[in-house]
Motif scaffolding. Sequence first.
Motif, PDB file in Angstrom:
ATOM      1  N   ARG A 198     -87.092 -78.241 -65.877  1.00 23.93           N
ATOM      2  CA  ARG A 198     -86.654 -78.251 -67.277  1.00 23.93           C
ATOM      3  C   ARG A 198     -85.216 -77.750 -67.328  1.00 23.93           C
ATOM      4  O   ARG A 198     -84.901 -76.703 -66.752  1.00 23.93           O
ATOM      5  N   TYR A 199     -84.349 -78.498 -68.029  1.00 20.85           N
ATOM      6  CA  TYR A 199     -82.918 -78.188 -67.981  1.00 20.85           C
ATOM      7  C   TYR A 199     -82.279 -78.335 -69.366  1.00 20.85           C
ATOM      8  O   TYR A 199     -82.710 -79.153 -70.177  1.00 20.85           O
ATOM      9  N   GLU A 200     -81.218 -77.575 -69.570  1.00 19.83           N
ATOM     10  CA  GLU A 200     -80.326 -77.774 -70.716  1.00 19.83           C
ATOM     11  C   GLU A 200     -78.905 -77.468 -70.273  1.00 19.83           C
ATOM     12  O   GLU A 200     -78.668 -76.565 -69.470  1.00 19.83           O
ATOM     13  N   LEU A 201     -77.964 -78.209 -70.828  1.00 23.59           N
ATOM     14  CA  LEU A 201     -76.539 -77.960 -70.620  1.00 23.59           C
ATOM     15  C   LEU A 201     -75.930 -77.693 -71.989  1.00 23.59           C
ATOM     16  O   LEU A 201     -76.221 -78.408 -72.950  1.00 23.59           O
ATOM     17  N   GLU A 202     -75.090 -76.671 -72.093  1.00 24.73           N
ATOM     18  CA  GLU A 202     -74.528 -76.323 -73.401  1.00 24.73           C
ATOM     19  C   GLU A 202     -73.060 -75.930 -73.280  1.00 24.73           C
ATOM     20  O   GLU A 202     -72.670 -75.157 -72.400  1.00 24.73           O
ATOM     21  N   TYR A 203     -72.251 -76.478 -74.178  1.00 23.94           N
ATOM     22  CA  TYR A 203     -70.898 -75.974 -74.378  1.00 23.94           C
ATOM     23  C   TYR A 203     -70.987 -74.712 -75.232  1.00 23.94           C
ATOM     24  O   TYR A 203     -71.568 -74.739 -76.320  1.00 23.94           O
TER      25      TYR A 203
END
Length: 355
Positions: A237-242
């Motif tokens: 499970r992944y998330e990328l955030e600025y």
Amino acid sequence: MEFLPFPAARRHAASTVVVDSILPRAALTLAHWRGAPTPAMYQDDTSAGSVLRALRPSAAGLAQARYVTANHFDVDGFVGVWAWLNPVLALRYEELLRLAATLGDFREIDWQSPLADHALQLVCWLNAEEKARFYEPFGAPAGRRREDEASAEKFEWFLPRFGSILENPGLGRAAWEAEYRRVKQAATRVQSPATTVRRYPEIGLTVVRTPEPLPYYALFSPSIGTDIVLSLYDGQRYELEYKYTTWIDLESRPTLPRLPLNGLAACLSDRETGRHRWTFDGITDTGPLLRLDGRQLTKAQRYADPDQRPIYASSISPEEMEAEVVAFFRVGYAGMEPKRYWTWAEVREAGGQAG
């Protein structure tokens, strides 16, 4: 000086100091928003920091000002408004207020600071009382209200009460303790062998690999000095955030511009074998997310902590995910130099060139 709700402040702009917002013809603007007309001598990473700078000399615009306002309620904006109305006490607690504003806006805290726990207690008190008595951040539209109008009630409740909590946080323990303990427990997990942190300073990226989603105040603390966080959780499970650090005019260090994430989303979706696809928020969002089926979330859900929203399993391994993200930004930022005070036009141009 007195607090004036933002709609009323529009009619008295020439007599109003505006904090963490923009108000045409205001007596003085103290905001870190990109392009805000904050005087150079007061520019700071947070809007509250700009207020604290302006309190030391006699700020230009103060003589004709009778009011202070903000068009929304959050930790940074509230601390700035409160400090303007309580300058002596604000300057006495300047370092603590700076830590609280940074934690509220950037979700970053240096746990080595002797004031870290105090700052966290203040922010948790503000968060808990806000949700219990009013509505969650970005929740005004759900009640068919405008934030600049609805938030005035929050300011009017918090302004006379904050000073006592600042000086004696134990008075607010019943409100802040649950979230405080939750964040502290999460911070312990981040600092344990169960979590690994890798930094790619040349592209402003921090990769946090940890078993389960965490509150932002714990998750983002290892990312101080960088502007993008890739979170890798067990179960692929992944998330990328600025981070918000690239939405505002950061004063303390240069940054790279945000790049549109459509190319990365397309590449990752091509690799997926499951039913979900990678979606992304636009670069002008305060905290754009790249995630599986992320567009199903409301703004309030995206602003909430990662452990408060669903994060779907990917068919991509964590090693592949990290490699794809690093490669995307290395190619996109090739030949670009970090700088301060990007305009949105420059950000969009840089994104077009990178694409």
